[in-house]
Structure formats: structure tokens, C-alpha cells
Design a protein around this motif. Sequence first.
Motif, PDB file in Angstrom:
ATOM      1  N   VAL A   1      76.615  14.494  41.952  1.00 48.77           N
ATOM      2  CA  VAL A   1      77.683  14.158  41.277  1.00 48.77           C
ATOM      3  C   VAL A   1      78.817  13.074  42.082  1.00 48.77           C
ATOM      4  N   VAL A   2      78.907  11.915  41.250  1.00 45.88           N
ATOM      5  CA  VAL A   2      79.800  10.760  41.861  1.00 45.88           C
ATOM      6  C   VAL A   2      80.766  10.589  40.840  1.00 45.88           C
ATOM      7  N   LEU A   3      81.994  10.685  41.347  1.00 45.74           N
ATOM      8  CA  LEU A   3      83.269  10.448  40.557  1.00 45.74           C
ATOM      9  C   LEU A   3      84.058   9.351  41.131  1.00 45.74           C
ATOM     10  N   TYR A   4      84.639   8.454  40.317  1.00 48.33           N
ATOM     11  CA  TYR A   4      85.783   7.590  40.714  1.00 48.33           C
ATOM     12  C   TYR A   4      86.999   8.255  40.001  1.00 48.33           C
ATOM     13  N   ILE A   5      88.027   8.482  40.707  1.00 44.67           N
ATOM     14  CA  ILE A   5      89.196   9.412  40.334  1.00 44.67           C
ATOM     15  C   ILE A   5      90.352   8.620  40.669  1.00 44.67           C
ATOM     16  N   GLU A   6      91.295   8.340  39.850  1.00 47.96           N
ATOM     17  CA  GLU A   6      92.481   7.802  40.075  1.00 47.96           C
ATOM     18  C   GLU A   6      93.796   8.911  39.802  1.00 47.96           C
TER      19      GLU A   6
ATOM     20  N   THR B   1      97.998   5.544  48.093  1.00 50.02           N
ATOM     21  CA  THR B   1      99.316   4.943  48.869  1.00 50.02           C
ATOM     22  C   THR B   1     100.152   5.858  48.471  1.00 50.02           C
ATOM     23  N   GLU B   2     100.920   6.173  49.214  1.00 48.77           N
ATOM     24  CA  GLU B   2     102.253   7.262  48.851  1.00 48.77           C
ATOM     25  C   GLU B   2     103.332   6.420  48.543  1.00 48.77           C
ATOM     26  N   GLN B   3     104.029   6.961  47.354  1.00 47.55           N
ATOM     27  CA  GLN B   3     104.839   5.988  46.518  1.00 47.55           C
ATOM     28  C   GLN B   3     106.343   6.531  46.942  1.00 47.55           C
ATOM     29  N   GLY B   4     106.253   7.681  47.449  1.00 42.61           N
ATOM     30  CA  GLY B   4     107.728   8.266  47.909  1.00 42.61           C
ATOM     31  C   GLY B   4     107.474   9.750  48.151  1.00 42.61           C
TER      32      GLY B   4
ATOM     33  N   ALA C   1     108.245  18.497  53.956  1.00 46.41           N
ATOM     34  CA  ALA C   1     108.416  17.110  54.032  1.00 46.41           C
ATOM     35  C   ALA C   1     107.147  16.263  54.598  1.00 46.41           C
ATOM     36  N   MET C   2     106.099  16.980  55.228  1.00 49.42           N
ATOM     37  CA  MET C   2     104.946  16.263  55.748  1.00 49.42           C
ATOM     38  C   MET C   2     103.921  16.337  54.695  1.00 49.42           C
ATOM     39  N   ALA C   3     104.116  16.648  53.440  1.00 52.63           N
ATOM     40  CA  ALA C   3     103.177  16.733  52.444  1.00 52.63           C
ATOM     41  C   ALA C   3     103.217  15.423  51.648  1.00 52.63           C
ATOM     42  N   SER C   4     102.112  15.083  50.984  1.00 51.38           N
ATOM     43  CA  SER C   4     102.128  13.950  50.038  1.00 51.38           C
ATOM     44  C   SER C   4     100.776  14.100  49.196  1.00 51.38           C
ATOM     45  N   ASN C   5     100.868  13.529  47.958  1.00 48.98           N
ATOM     46  CA  ASN C   5      99.645  13.653  47.100  1.00 48.98           C
ATOM     47  C   ASN C   5      98.490  13.402  47.880  1.00 48.98           C
ATOM     48  N   ALA C   6      98.441  12.340  48.698  1.00 48.25           N
ATOM     49  CA  ALA C   6      97.068  12.116  49.389  1.00 48.25           C
ATOM     50  C   ALA C   6      96.748  13.201  50.243  1.00 48.25           C
ATOM     51  N   LYS C   7      97.530  13.709  51.195  1.00 46.35           N
ATOM     52  CA  LYS C   7      97.353  14.572  52.088  1.00 46.35           C
ATOM     53  C   LYS C   7      96.645  15.763  51.278  1.00 46.35           C
ATOM     54  N   VAL C   8      97.374  16.204  50.336  1.00 47.83           N
ATOM     55  CA  VAL C   8      96.824  17.417  49.662  1.00 47.83           C
ATOM     56  C   VAL C   8      95.592  17.245  48.947  1.00 47.83           C
TER      57      VAL C   8
ATOM     58  N   ASP D   1      93.245  15.279  49.842  1.00 46.99           N
ATOM     59  CA  ASP D   1      92.079  15.034  51.188  1.00 46.99           C
ATOM     60  C   ASP D   1      91.939  16.586  51.599  1.00 46.99           C
ATOM     61  N   ALA D   2      93.010  17.267  51.683  1.00 43.34           N
ATOM     62  CA  ALA D   2      92.557  18.864  51.912  1.00 43.34           C
ATOM     63  C   ALA D   2      91.776  19.668  50.947  1.00 43.34           C
ATOM     64  N   ALA D   3      92.296  19.385  49.664  1.00 42.67           N
ATOM     65  CA  ALA D   3      91.334  20.021  48.584  1.00 42.67           C
ATOM     66  C   ALA D   3      89.881  19.690  48.564  1.00 42.67           C
ATOM     67  N   CYS D   4      89.690  18.203  48.929  1.00 38.95           N
ATOM     68  CA  CYS D   4      88.070  17.858  48.914  1.00 38.95           C
ATOM     69  C   CYS D   4      87.566  18.232  50.161  1.00 38.95           C
ATOM     70  N   ARG D   5      88.285  18.362  51.536  1.00 36.59           N
ATOM     71  CA  ARG D   5      87.557  18.879  52.396  1.00 36.59           C
ATOM     72  C   ARG D   5      87.384  20.366  52.196  1.00 36.59           C
ATOM     73  N   GLN D   6      88.071  20.962  51.671  1.00 39.54           N
ATOM     74  CA  GLN D   6      87.960  22.359  51.456  1.00 39.54           C
ATOM     75  C   GLN D   6      87.000  22.890  50.640  1.00 39.54           C
ATOM     76  N   SER D   7      86.796  21.932  49.525  1.00 40.34           N
ATOM     77  CA  SER D   7      86.046  22.180  48.350  1.00 40.34           C
ATOM     78  C   SER D   7      84.508  21.968  48.590  1.00 40.34           C
ATOM     79  N   GLY D   8      84.411  20.939  49.715  1.00 45.69           N
ATOM     80  CA  GLY D   8      83.019  20.429  49.991  1.00 45.69           C
ATOM     81  C   GLY D   8      82.952  19.108  49.718  1.00 45.69           C
ATOM     82  N   ILE D   9      83.918  18.512  48.882  1.00 42.81           N
ATOM     83  CA  ILE D   9      83.610  17.137  48.469  1.00 42.81           C
ATOM     84  C   ILE D   9      83.499  16.007  49.523  1.00 42.81           C
ATOM     85  N   ILE D  10      82.750  15.189  49.552  1.00 45.40           N
ATOM     86  CA  ILE D  10      82.386  14.082  50.247  1.00 45.40           C
ATOM     87  C   ILE D  10      83.146  12.939  49.826  1.00 45.40           C
ATOM     88  N   GLN D  11      84.453  12.444  50.497  1.00 44.87           N
ATOM     89  CA  GLN D  11      85.186  11.354  50.103  1.00 44.87           C
ATOM     90  C   GLN D  11      84.743   9.965  50.871  1.00 44.87           C
TER      91      GLN D  11
END
Length: 730
Positions: free
Chosen positions: A452-457, A486-489, A499-506, A508-518
Motif C-alpha cells: 500500500v503506497v500513500l501520498y499524504i498531505e 515543515t513546522e509552521q509554528g 514544547a519539543m513536539a511538532s506535527n512532523a515529529k508526532v 514520524d513517531a506514529a509511522c515508526r511505531q505502526s510499521g510505516i516506511i516513510q
Amino acid sequence: MDVIEIDAILAAAAQNNQSALTEADAKRIFKAAGMPVVSEIAVKTAQKAADAARELGFPVVLKGFGSTILHKTEAGLVCPGLATAAQIETAARKMTDQAGKDLEGFLVQPMVQGKRELVAGMFRDPQFGPVVMFGLGGIFTEAIKAVVFKIAPLTDADMDDMLTSFPGAELLNAFRGESPCDLQTLKTVLKGLSDLALSRPEIREIDINPLIIAPDGRPVAVDGLIALQHVQKTEIFRHPVDLKTLGACFYPETIAFVGASATIGKWGHMLPTNTLSRDYKGRIYLVNPKGAPIMGRPVFRSVSDIPEDVDLAVVTVPARHVKGLIPELAAKNVKGMLLVTSGFREVGETGAALEKEVVDAAAQAGILVLGPNTMGLCNPHVQLYCTAAHAYPLPGSTALVCQSGNMGTQLLAFAEQQDIGIRAFSGSGNEAMVTIEDYMEAFEIDALTRTVVLYIESVKDGRRFFNSARRVSQKKPVVVLKGGRTEQGKQAAASHTGAMASNAKVFDAACRQSGIIQVEQPLELLDLSAVFSSLPLPSGNRVAIMTLGGGWGVVAADLCAEHGLIVPPLPEEIIDRLNRVLPDFWSHGNPVDIVGEGNPDISKNCLEELLKWDGCDAVIHLGIHGKRVLVNNMVQSVSNTDPSITADQVANFKQVVLEIEEDYTRFVVQMTHTYNKPVLGVSLLTDGASKTLYRFDDLDYKGVFFASPERAVKCLSAMHQYQEWRHKQG
């Protein structure tokens, strides 16, 4: 977990309308949750603080606390190393003057010695819910950001991964005379954070910093913060999507193009002409209120005039007319509406309201809406290419879903060019009804889909996306390219964790934890779909490299090291075997440089010897395939300069070289079958006839060849990453 103690603390805080707990109460909750907490005494006065210090034993740390004081160090409310009662009383008076009415009391703690400081915490992401954080702590936590994130709840595998993957994980081993860290106790901390997050929605953030590792390896929480929130229960409402109906949309027997047009370039012309240009066997009806023939075919003035039921309606009429179509579609028992029309949510509030009306009406009528604002769908297995992209990839096992039409066009064209087979494609558009999660779950149960291959925005329901991906990844690889990383704010956060969280980091964490290959580049999506659909997974990360020239071998070895792959030295027995087929001046090591030998049997023999080797999990071979292009260019130069060379001689020579290359490619695939190890090739040169995949009807696996070592190594690394994730899941 002491539920009664935790209930009492949180109930008192709610009654007092507190936005945060005092440090003393936060640690009481940590202790009730089974976490290791430093011994301490809470007092109200300087004199009591001195008495507490005598009881605990000097030296001590004195802290001022209060429910409105979130960052004590910055406020000057932490004094370590106090050795006398006089020092404690002086420090306490200074804190009282500094904090004023916000000061509720003092904490007296023994000085905890330890050279290692960690941080652990939790915050709530608006998409994915509670997230646990772990990493290097202390006063530089936010500056260094050497942390990892995981979505709660945490499994044993999740916690093991956190303890081994954060930057600085080697500090958990024996360090400068101090014992290795007690990993089981650290896991107790992580599990406690996870459990609190799931059972206590009123807790917004948790911060344990520092979590000091004592010289004997025991972790101890010496500081803590718990921020609270008023819980408002919000539910994401979505109309239910029947996965079988969604799957059937890729197999329609009748299609109505509503809004068909005779104007070249319009959607109402592009989609039916593209569909009709292939060998699709279904029945097609064109609908336009004018009723004049289009493309030499009869046109119906309305859907109601079509003489039979319709499976799929492809709608390109203006947005304002779509809702009015639904009764007609329902009367024809339409199950799916491919809503290509734009002008809905993407244009603002008015469009969003119209989109909701259309979707609600369609759901009431039992019609599935794909889109709106989609570029179409295709299913090569039935020659259905109902897309704006005039690209026709082969039938295959890669399901492709894109939230961008342009990205979908590019990927379909590349798949066709490189002979990468596609199971099905859909542009998901606005995802007003059918979301990326629905597609993922539909392809999960589809027998023909292997990848399964996904392009997600964007993701509408992060928690569902995470759970679906984790389940699907157990069965088949999920490969994702995320746009808009990219982090917009930053949002306001009370803790280091938030403070250290961002949408991209979370994400990425969800992908790694669920087995997704980014992946990072669009074409990497199809590179990975090629290897996952064509090769067995490696059992480990040990790679043998075989190359026609030394330079490429060095480059490939460096790339392997950078991507978590090992290039182990050759054992003497393998060297002895290779000595029998290679000249004396070969490299005698891994990478194996076969020194430009022209005998095709040499590369075959070397490849098989490497695949036989138990210390090798995969082989990358470079520069052996693709010599055809170099030879063809050479022969052309010869024929241009040597009049004695006939056209037949040139043609025969080219044919011999082509047959040698085809024979070698087939041999590679046969060896892949024989030894059940992935073999990835890098072509010496490529031309218009070069492909990524080479198929043989009698062999299940395929030959895989890339144009550069980087692409081959990245793919092999991703295959290992996925296999390792599956192994950790048990």
C-alpha cells in the motif's frame, strides 16, 4: 496503580480550578502510578524545611512550589547542595520574597547523585491523542532535543524501541564507573505515563525532568510537572464506509459520465475518452442535458434516461448542481460517485457547507462519495483507466492513493515507464466521505494488494490512521510520502515534552511505531513498491556487494553503513571459492570486485557463491547489468568509422550482447528463488529500453535494477526496517 490516591489528588485540583498540580502532588501521582520518586518532605515554613533537612540528612535540595509555578529553575526556586540549617532558612526567605503569594510551600529532598539525567513525559496531540516522550534530560533538554516519541498505549516492543533508539541511548550502559541503567524500572516509568494518559483525560501534559540515574543504575524522578485541562468530549463524525462497496467501485460493470463534454481538455471529455481508449469491457453511458452526440456516441439528457442501473457515476458538473443529481443516481442504484468536480471545501466556508450537504444527501441515499476534487481512479486488472493521467501501468500488486492529483499523475507515468505494476489507484481529493484510512483498510482485505503506497498531505483522524496502519503493516508494507512536513509554528506548552513536539515529529513517531516506511522523494514510493512486490524480505541486515568496478563498491559500502546495513568481511571459505573463478588480482574482500571480467559466467558464479554464504542476507550487484547500452554505443562508433563492418555484423553483435544480458537477468531471478534472498541490481548505464523491473512468466520473483547505488541501498534498508518491525511485533 493506586487509583484512590490519584482520584483524590485530581478531584481536589478540579475543585480548586487548578491548571497544574504542585510538584509535591505531581510526585504523589507518579508514586501512585508505580514510578520511582525521590524521598522528599513538603513543608510550609523555612523552620520546618530546616527540620526536614535534619531528618533526611544533609546535603539537601530546597525547592519552592505552587500550582501556578511551572518552571521553578527559571523562577529561582531551586537551591541544590544546601549543607546547613542556616543555608536552608536563607534560601527559603529568598524564595518567599521572589515568588510572593504564588509560593505554597517548600520541598526538601536529599541530593541525588548521578552523572546521567533523562527526561520522560506525555502530551496530547490533537490528531493522534496521548504521546509519550523519552530522552536526554536536564537544563538543556529543549536545546538538545535528543528525544523520541511514541503514541500511547505503549507495548513492550514500543518501550524497548524507545530505550534503544533515542540519541544517547549508549548512556544507559555502564558509564564512567556507574552501573548500567535498570531498564525494567525505566519501562515502569514509560508504562506509568502511558497508563495515566489513557485513564486520566484531565491530564494534559506530564514532565519528569530530570529523571536521574543513580550510580547503582536506579532511575529516580527528582522533579515533575502535571498540567491539567478541562475535558471536553469531542467525536469525529464520519459517515460509515462499506469497504466492499469501495472495492466494487474499482470493478464497475456500468459507468455513467455525468457532465460529458465534446470540448477537448475539459474533465467531461478527458475522463470518458481515456476510459474508452483502453480495453475496458464495461458499458459506458454519456450524460449531458443537451443530448447531442459526443465522440460519435449517443448522449442521454439525464441519468434517469439510462436504460439500466449504474454502478459508478463519474460526475464533472458544477458543484452547485451535484446535490440535485443524487435522487436520480439513487433511482439508478448507483453505489459509488466519483466526484471529480472542484469548488467545495477547498474554496472556503461556503464550499465546505455545500460539500457537507452533498455528502449527507449521498449517505442518506446509500451512495459512496469518492472525492470531491479528485483526479480519478484506475484498475489496470480490468483495463479501467478513468483518470486525467493518460498513463497505463501494468496490472500489479501496488495499491496507490494520492491526496494530490499532480503527484498521482507523475507516479502513474513513472510506473508505466518502469514496468511497475499497479493494483489500483485513486486520487482521494477532499476525502469528504472516503478517507485515506478507508482506502488503506479496503486494500488490507484485498487479496491482489501486496503493498500500500500513500501520498499524504493531511490526516483527518490521526488515531484511526495509526491503528489502521499498524494493523495493515502486520500483513503488507505501507509506504508513505508526507507532504507539508515543515513546522509552521509552535503551540503554547507548559512542559518540555509539549514544547519539543511538532506535527512532523508526532507523525514520524506514529509511522515508526505502526510499521510505516516513510520516504523523502516521490519516486522512492515506487522504488519501494518495486522491491516489496518483486523480492523476498531479507532475514537480516548483512549485505554482500558484487561490482564490476572498485569505486562503485566503495560507494555502495559507504551507503550501507549510512543506512543501517552491514557489509561483513568475507570468510576464508568464500574467498577460496571465489579464487577459483576470479583472477588473482580481485579484491579478496566484501565488496567483491570482479575486475571488469567479460566472461558472463564469472558474475553468475560469484553471485551464487555469495548467496550460498550464511553470513549474507542480501546481495547488491553493480555494473553488470546495463553493459548492453555501453556496448551498443561502442558498436555504433565502430560502424561509423570502419567500413568493413557490415550492418548484419552490427545487428548480430548487438543481439548477442542483448541475449547475454537477458540470460544474466533471468539467472538473478532464479537465484533469488533458489536462496530466498533479495538481490538488487544497479545498472551500469540506462537508456529508453531500461526498466526497474524485469518479469519472467514462469518465475514469481522479478529482476530489480536501479540507476544508482543510492536507490538500491535505500530500498534494501527499508526492507530490513520493515522486516525488523514485524519481527518485534511477534
